[in-house]
Design an enzyme around this catalytic site. Structure first.
Site, PDB file in Angstrom:
ATOM      1  CD  GLU A 273    -116.325  19.345 -40.997  1.00 32.02           C
ATOM      2  OE1 GLU A 273    -115.358  18.595 -41.128  1.00 32.02           O
ATOM      3  OE2 GLU A 273    -117.277  19.391 -41.814  1.00 32.02           O
TER       4      GLU A 273
ATOM      5  CG  HIS B 270    -119.810  16.958 -46.983  1.00 34.83           C
ATOM      6  ND1 HIS B 270    -120.799  17.472 -46.189  1.00 34.83           N
ATOM      7  CD2 HIS B 270    -118.642  17.166 -46.305  1.00 34.83           C
ATOM      8  CE1 HIS B 270    -120.274  17.956 -45.066  1.00 34.83           C
ATOM      9  NE2 HIS B 270    -118.972  17.786 -45.119  1.00 34.83           N
TER      10      HIS B 270
ATOM     11  CG  HIS C 126    -115.144  15.006 -44.599  1.00 33.76           C
ATOM     12  ND1 HIS C 126    -114.551  15.519 -43.467  1.00 33.76           N
ATOM     13  CD2 HIS C 126    -116.267  15.740 -44.770  1.00 33.76           C
ATOM     14  CE1 HIS C 126    -115.288  16.504 -42.981  1.00 33.76           C
ATOM     15  NE2 HIS C 126    -116.332  16.660 -43.761  1.00 33.76           N
TER      16      HIS C 126
ATOM     17  CG  HIS D 114    -115.900  21.605 -45.626  1.00 32.35           C
ATOM     18  ND1 HIS D 114    -115.226  20.536 -46.182  1.00 32.35           N
ATOM     19  CD2 HIS D 114    -116.732  21.067 -44.696  1.00 32.35           C
ATOM     20  CE1 HIS D 114    -115.625  19.421 -45.589  1.00 32.35           C
ATOM     21  NE2 HIS D 114    -116.548  19.717 -44.689  1.00 32.35           N
TER      22      HIS D 114
HETATM   23 MN    MN Z   1    -117.643  18.283 -43.540  1.00 31.20          MN
END
Ligand code: MN
Length: 250
Positions: free
Chosen positions: A77, A98, A167, A96
């Site tokens: 990602e 979660h 996500h 990024h």
């Molecule tokens: Mn992810």
């Protein structure tokens, strides 16, 4: 230590902090734009942030491709960082992750995540939700190419944080320290909001004036900001790596 080495050193510390503060686990990542070339950025190779050292940092271009020949696996990602840094020239660092506490706000329609505590002011007044299915249908939910990442960056627009349905989140900041700080306080703000919603009744958010007042005149190496960075770095065993920059070199 030259500027590039200092940035990479700080990126290693940032990885360790985010792991220690439970923002990331085996997954999740943080990037920083190259101070010597705005068209590239630094990100760890595919590795749990807790384990990242300077040797694990890779330089990528704004399409998510490694600048130098690279045989090691990269984060699937990584395109998230490339797309946000490409779309937002003023942004130097992106995260990024979660973090569990924010996830309900990406799946519960009609209950936006909004700043409700003073340290939550950093997330900004508007936190859009990006749903990968809107444009790409049934996927494995991972942002695995530039088309998907560009679409996420479009939803993020000029906000600090976007939630990713089912996500996690993607965030953008003007310095590495701000990116870490926002990633640490974003779940805390979500926890406070969730607890308040469970109490029932109206929940009072921060006003736009309060958000603006908290974000005015920010300097990454001011005593207040450095205090947090020094604290988090020491807590995760990185105090020996601390190098204080100045406010011209964020
Ligand atoms: Mn992810």
């Amino acid at each position: 230590m030259n500027e590039k080495d200092r940035i990479i050193n700080d990126l290693v510390i940032a990885n360790r902090i985010l792991a220690n503060e439970n923002v990331v686990d085996a997954y999740g990542h943080i990037s920083i734009r190259n101070p010597e070339n705005p068209n590239t950025f630094f990100l760890a190779r595919s590795l749990a942030p807790e384990l990242v050292t300077a040797d694990d940092i890779v330089e990528l271009d704004l399409d998510g491709n490694p600048v130098n020949e690279e045989s090691r696996s990269l984060y699937l990602e990584r395109f998230i960082h490339a797309a946000i840094l490409k779309a937002r020239p003023e942004v130097l660092s992106t995260v990024h992750a979660h973090a569990e506490d924010i996830l309900p706000y990406g799946i519960a329609n009609g209950t936006p995540l909004r700043p409700v505590i003073h340290s939550g002011s950093f997330i900004g007044s508007n936190v859009p939700v990006w749903d990968i299915a809107d444009k790409f249908g049934d996927t494995n939910l991972l942002v695995s190419n530039m088309d998907q990442a560009d679409d996420l960056a479009k939803t993020l627009a000029d906000n600090n944080v976007a939630l990713m349905r089912g996500h996690g989140f993607a965030s953008a900041a003007k310095s590495l320290i701000e990116a870490v700080r926002m990633a640490v306080y974003l779940p805390r703000n979500a926890r406070a909001l969730s607890a308040a919603l469970q109490l029932g009744g109206d929940v009072k958010s921060l006003s736009q004036g309060e958000i603006d007042a908290r974000n005015r005149g920010y300097k990454p190496y001011s005593p207040e900001t450095w205090r947090a960075w020094e604290y988090w770095a020491t807590k995760c065993g990185c105090n020996h790596m601390l190098v204080k920059g100045d406010d011209d070199s964020k």
